[in-house]
Scaffold this motif. Structure first.
Motif, PDB file in Angstrom:
ATOM      1  N   VAL A  11       0.865  -1.401  -0.136  1.00 54.23           N
ATOM      2  CA  VAL A  11       0.009   0.036   0.008  1.00 54.23           C
ATOM      3  C   VAL A  11       0.895   1.265  -0.083  1.00 54.23           C
ATOM      4  O   VAL A  11       0.679   2.101  -0.686  1.00 54.23           O
ATOM      5  N   GLU A  12       1.875   1.239   0.982  1.00 50.57           N
ATOM      6  CA  GLU A  12       2.691   2.521   0.812  1.00 50.57           C
ATOM      7  C   GLU A  12       3.453   2.706  -0.470  1.00 50.57           C
ATOM      8  O   GLU A  12       3.542   3.624  -0.866  1.00 50.57           O
ATOM      9  N   ALA A  13       3.846   1.540  -1.124  1.00 47.44           N
ATOM     10  CA  ALA A  13       4.639   1.739  -2.333  1.00 47.44           C
ATOM     11  C   ALA A  13       3.667   2.307  -3.473  1.00 47.44           C
ATOM     12  O   ALA A  13       4.125   3.251  -4.371  1.00 47.44           O
ATOM     13  N   GLN A  14       2.528   1.717  -3.460  1.00 44.16           N
ATOM     14  CA  GLN A  14       1.336   2.247  -4.495  1.00 44.16           C
ATOM     15  C   GLN A  14       1.086   3.665  -4.282  1.00 44.16           C
ATOM     16  O   GLN A  14       1.104   4.616  -5.060  1.00 44.16           O
ATOM     17  N   LEU A  15       0.957   4.139  -2.928  1.00 42.87           N
ATOM     18  CA  LEU A  15       0.673   5.317  -2.687  1.00 42.87           C
ATOM     19  C   LEU A  15       1.785   6.428  -3.428  1.00 42.87           C
ATOM     20  O   LEU A  15       1.557   7.481  -3.903  1.00 42.87           O
ATOM     21  N   VAL A  16       3.161   6.094  -2.820  1.00 41.34           N
ATOM     22  CA  VAL A  16       4.234   6.902  -3.205  1.00 41.34           C
ATOM     23  C   VAL A  16       4.349   7.163  -4.618  1.00 41.34           C
ATOM     24  O   VAL A  16       4.625   8.032  -5.177  1.00 41.34           O
ATOM     25  N   LEU A  17       4.361   5.892  -5.501  1.00 40.82           N
ATOM     26  CA  LEU A  17       4.292   5.826  -6.556  1.00 40.82           C
ATOM     27  C   LEU A  17       3.335   6.761  -7.380  1.00 40.82           C
ATOM     28  O   LEU A  17       3.487   7.470  -8.234  1.00 40.82           O
ATOM     29  N   ALA A  18       1.898   6.620  -6.880  1.00 39.29           N
ATOM     30  CA  ALA A  18       0.936   7.194  -7.412  1.00 39.29           C
ATOM     31  C   ALA A  18       1.177   8.854  -7.402  1.00 39.29           C
ATOM     32  O   ALA A  18       0.695   9.732  -8.212  1.00 39.29           O
ATOM     33  N   VAL A  19       1.614   9.159  -6.102  1.00 44.54           N
ATOM     34  CA  VAL A  19       1.819  10.788  -5.866  1.00 44.54           C
ATOM     35  C   VAL A  19       2.811  11.231  -6.722  1.00 44.54           C
ATOM     36  O   VAL A  19       2.820  12.328  -7.546  1.00 44.54           O
ATOM     37  N   LEU A  20       4.123  10.523  -6.896  1.00 38.03           N
ATOM     38  CA  LEU A  20       5.162  10.899  -7.819  1.00 38.03           C
ATOM     39  C   LEU A  20       4.702  10.797  -9.529  1.00 38.03           C
ATOM     40  O   LEU A  20       4.996  11.922 -10.063  1.00 38.03           O
ATOM     41  N   LEU A  21       4.106   9.634 -10.013  1.00 38.90           N
ATOM     42  CA  LEU A  21       3.917   9.462 -11.228  1.00 38.90           C
ATOM     43  C   LEU A  21       2.740  10.396 -11.686  1.00 38.90           C
ATOM     44  O   LEU A  21       2.526  10.961 -12.681  1.00 38.90           O
ATOM     45  N   LYS A  22       1.820  10.844 -10.698  1.00 38.81           N
ATOM     46  CA  LYS A  22       0.646  11.829 -11.266  1.00 38.81           C
ATOM     47  C   LYS A  22       1.251  13.233 -11.495  1.00 38.81           C
ATOM     48  O   LYS A  22       0.822  13.794 -12.454  1.00 38.81           O
ATOM     49  N   ARG A  23       2.654  13.620 -11.063  1.00 32.79           N
ATOM     50  CA  ARG A  23       3.028  14.936 -11.309  1.00 32.79           C
ATOM     51  C   ARG A  23       4.122  15.049 -12.034  1.00 32.79           C
ATOM     52  O   ARG A  23       4.521  15.992 -12.661  1.00 32.79           O
ATOM     53  N   LEU A  24       5.153  13.888 -11.978  1.00 32.25           N
ATOM     54  CA  LEU A  24       6.464  13.693 -12.799  1.00 32.25           C
ATOM     55  C   LEU A  24       6.620  12.767 -13.590  1.00 32.25           C
ATOM     56  O   LEU A  24       5.930  11.713 -13.648  1.00 32.25           O
ATOM     57  N   ARG A  25       7.716  13.093 -14.544  1.00 30.47           N
ATOM     58  CA  ARG A  25       8.240  11.944 -15.391  1.00 30.47           C
ATOM     59  C   ARG A  25       9.529  11.747 -15.078  1.00 30.47           C
ATOM     60  O   ARG A  25      10.334  12.838 -14.901  1.00 30.47           O
ATOM     61  N   PHE A  26       9.823  10.424 -15.077  1.00 31.32           N
ATOM     62  CA  PHE A  26      11.385  10.210 -14.787  1.00 31.32           C
ATOM     63  C   PHE A  26      12.199   9.488 -15.973  1.00 31.32           C
ATOM     64  O   PHE A  26      11.530   8.571 -16.737  1.00 31.32           O
ATOM     65  N   ARG A  27      13.361   9.911 -16.019  1.00 31.62           N
ATOM     66  CA  ARG A  27      14.192   9.433 -17.294  1.00 31.62           C
ATOM     67  C   ARG A  27      15.555   9.074 -16.622  1.00 31.62           C
ATOM     68  O   ARG A  27      16.024   9.616 -15.896  1.00 31.62           O
ATOM     69  N   PRO A  28      16.094   7.896 -17.269  1.00 32.10           N
ATOM     70  CA  PRO A  28      17.690   7.726 -16.974  1.00 32.10           C
ATOM     71  C   PRO A  28      18.433   8.924 -16.973  1.00 32.10           C
ATOM     72  O   PRO A  28      18.676   9.392 -17.884  1.00 32.10           O
ATOM     73  N   ALA A  29      19.471   9.022 -16.120  1.00 31.43           N
ATOM     74  CA  ALA A  29      20.345   9.840 -16.140  1.00 31.43           C
ATOM     75  C   ALA A  29      21.491   9.615 -17.244  1.00 31.43           C
ATOM     76  O   ALA A  29      21.888   8.703 -17.034  1.00 31.43           O
ATOM     77  N   PRO A  30      21.820  10.218 -18.200  1.00 30.82           N
ATOM     78  CA  PRO A  30      22.612  10.023 -19.230  1.00 30.82           C
ATOM     79  C   PRO A  30      24.099   9.395 -18.720  1.00 30.82           C
ATOM     80  O   PRO A  30      24.533  10.152 -17.888  1.00 30.82           O
ATOM     81  N   GLY A  31      24.625   8.174 -19.360  1.00 31.67           N
ATOM     82  CA  GLY A  31      25.815   7.998 -19.037  1.00 31.67           C
ATOM     83  C   GLY A  31      25.971   7.251 -17.473  1.00 31.67           C
ATOM     84  O   GLY A  31      27.162   6.726 -17.177  1.00 31.67           O
ATOM     85  N   HIS A  32      24.953   7.098 -16.568  1.00 35.09           N
ATOM     86  CA  HIS A  32      25.035   6.486 -15.434  1.00 35.09           C
ATOM     87  C   HIS A  32      24.520   5.101 -15.396  1.00 35.09           C
ATOM     88  O   HIS A  32      23.471   4.769 -15.792  1.00 35.09           O
ATOM     89  N   GLU A  33      25.538   4.180 -14.890  1.00 27.95           N
ATOM     90  CA  GLU A  33      25.168   2.969 -15.268  1.00 27.95           C
ATOM     91  C   GLU A  33      24.514   2.486 -13.643  1.00 27.95           C
ATOM     92  O   GLU A  33      25.042   2.567 -12.446  1.00 27.95           O
ATOM     93  N   VAL A  34      23.515   1.472 -13.790  1.00 26.79           N
ATOM     94  CA  VAL A  34      22.824   1.088 -12.470  1.00 26.79           C
ATOM     95  C   VAL A  34      22.967  -0.536 -12.241  1.00 26.79           C
ATOM     96  O   VAL A  34      22.914  -1.209 -13.200  1.00 26.79           O
ATOM     97  N   THR A  35      23.802  -0.587 -11.259  1.00 22.89           N
ATOM     98  CA  THR A  35      24.273  -2.202 -11.041  1.00 22.89           C
ATOM     99  C   THR A  35      23.588  -2.640  -9.619  1.00 22.89           C
ATOM    100  O   THR A  35      23.981  -2.011  -8.635  1.00 22.89           O
ATOM    101  N   PRO A  36      22.805  -3.624  -9.660  1.00 21.20           N
ATOM    102  CA  PRO A  36      22.370  -4.062  -8.534  1.00 21.20           C
ATOM    103  C   PRO A  36      23.555  -4.814  -7.618  1.00 21.20           C
ATOM    104  O   PRO A  36      24.319  -5.503  -7.917  1.00 21.20           O
ATOM    105  N   VAL A  37      23.257  -4.375  -6.157  1.00 25.26           N
ATOM    106  CA  VAL A  37      24.327  -5.009  -5.233  1.00 25.26           C
ATOM    107  C   VAL A  37      23.614  -5.182  -3.989  1.00 25.26           C
ATOM    108  O   VAL A  37      22.397  -4.868  -3.791  1.00 25.26           O
ATOM    109  N   GLU A  38      24.223  -5.757  -2.960  1.00 26.93           N
ATOM    110  CA  GLU A  38      23.398  -6.048  -1.685  1.00 26.93           C
ATOM    111  C   GLU A  38      23.821  -4.952  -0.742  1.00 26.93           C
ATOM    112  O   GLU A  38      25.084  -4.730  -0.551  1.00 26.93           O
ATOM    113  N   ARG A  39      23.083  -4.426   0.009  1.00 26.14           N
ATOM    114  CA  ARG A  39      23.193  -3.739   1.026  1.00 26.14           C
ATOM    115  C   ARG A  39      22.073  -3.854   2.091  1.00 26.14           C
ATOM    116  O   ARG A  39      21.340  -3.060   2.202  1.00 26.14           O
TER     117      ARG A  39
END
Length: 405
Positions: free
Chosen positions: A359-387
């Motif tokens: 529920v929390e994730a849905q709420l946060v996503l709905a609030v953000l995506l109703k207002r904003l558009r997201f695009r990857p930052a050029p040249g930035h590599e996203v690599t999954p790691v454990e933390r």
């Protein structure tokens, strides 16, 4: 039949895990090489059996015991016994209490406007959430280092960890004391429910500490990975935006009842957690002999749940690394085994906060995506790691603009 797996190493498997880039990636390699059931050395538990077949997982779903050594790094957060390894007779009533708070719609609705996590864990009290998260990382990093006997790079790390732990305990104590002094026993917040149930002060503090740890990390990374994937798949982002406009109209934020109508957003979130499960693995310990397909597993064995490998199992997820929210239509879900998708774990030790986190994730996503558009930052590599959770090595950087531009 002997379970397949790599040869034993003198270092207990540490070098193999490091070479793979972490335990989560090591599991992917193991199952690609040896099949759905693998025997391997698990640092902190000697030998474990990893199971990536959702059908075979069913035979383990009843297990209610976790291996204590693997969760020992959480000991500093608990005074009344590590909550992750409580014996079943203690764990069952404690879990039932948490579910009465976290899984209930009335409580969700009441705390909806508070953005959920602080409302549940701290009864709505104000906290410095950035400092709380940083304190958890100081404590857990230091104790994981000790558990796996990693040399200390910073001579002051132990001192900082002690200070961080003291801060966390003081923060929780302050909020618990406020509840007790004003007589609140509201079962729609976690502390109120624990107080009303007569839990000891130490157990109340332990529970709040663990809830804060789980909630701030897992929900945050689920939202971050979802935004990352939508940024790379603008057609899916367009469909989410259109759904939000249809359901919400001119309203900037959803009501609780609106979430049920945001069906495509829900599918996007589920597909994101399939590709990047916030907690990439779990573990149980068998209390009796167990049969997994052609293999016999003796009592006392550590059974490892590689959630990421389960979610990328090509037998049940065609083109498993492809982002496709349509995998979660009711028709597609009905085709798969029940445990093919397990972002919150399985059985009696699964995440008590699963409904709340969703529920929390849905709420946060709905609030953000109703207002904003997201695009990857050029040249930035996203690599999954454990933390502690499945995060990105150098963060997830994105370009953000208002939707109406």
């Amino acid at each position: 039949m002997r379970i397949p797996g790599p040869e034993r190493q003198e270092d207990g498997g540490l070098s193999a895990v490091a070479a793979a880039g972490g335990l989560h990636r090591y599991q992917l390699r193991l199952h690609e090489a040896y099949g759905p059931v693998v025997r391997f050395q698990l640092p902190g538990a000697d030998t474990a059996v990893s199971v990536a077949d959702p059908v075979l997982l069913e035979a383990t779903a009843h297990i209610d015991t976790r291996p204590e050594e693997l969760f020992a790094f959480l000991d500093p957060l608990c005074e009344a016994g590590n909550l992750q390894v409580l014996p079943a007779d203690e764990h069952t009533p404690w879990r039932r209490l948490l579910l009465s708070v976290f899984a209930g719609r009335p409580a969700h609705e009441r705390h909806f406007a508070r953005r959920m996590i602080c409302g549940f864990a701290l009864g709505g009290a104000e906290t410095d959430t950035d400092r709380v998260v940083a304190a958890f990382e100081e404590v857990l990093t230091e104790h994981l280092r000790r558990l796996y006997q990693v040399p200390r790079a910073d001579p002051r790390s132990a001192e900082r960890a002690e200070a961080a732990l003291a801060y966390l305990r003081a923060t929780v104590d302050r909020v618990v004391a406020a509840h007790r002094s004003d007589g609140r026993t509201d079962r729609s917040d976690l502390i109120g429910a624990l107080v009303e149930a007569g839990q000891s002060p130490a157990r109340i503090r332990d529970t709040v500490m663990m809830t804060l740890l789980a909630a701030h990390h897992t929900t945050g990374v689920a939202v971050s990975w979802t935004l990352h994937l939508l940024g790379r798949h603008p057609e899916a982002a367009d469909r989410v935006a259109a759904e939000l406009d249809q359901v919400l109209g001119e309203r900037a934020t959803p009501d609780y009842g609106d979430l049920r109508r945001l069906t495509y957003l829900d599918m996007v979130l589920k597909e994101s957690m399939r590709l990047f499960p916030p907690g990439p693995y779990g573990a149980r310990e068998t209390t009796e002999d167990l049969v997994l397909g052609p293999y016999e597993i003796p009592a006392g064995t550590t059974v490892f749940y590689p959630f990421w490998a389960v979610h990328l199992n090509p037998e049940h997820w065609p083109e498993p690394e492809r982002f496709d929210p349509e995998r979660f239509t009711p028709q597609e879900v009905a085709k798969r085994p029940r445990l093919a998708y397990v972002p919150f774990g399985i059985g009696p030790r699964s995440c008590e906060g699963a409904a709340l986190a969703t529920v929390e994730a849905q709420l946060v996503l709905a609030v953000l995506l109703k207002r904003l558009r997201f695009r990857p930052a050029p040249g930035h590599e996203v690599t999954p790691v454990e933390r502690f959770v499945l995060w990105a090595r150098d963060g997830i950087r994105m370009m953000v603009r208002p939707r109406d531009l």
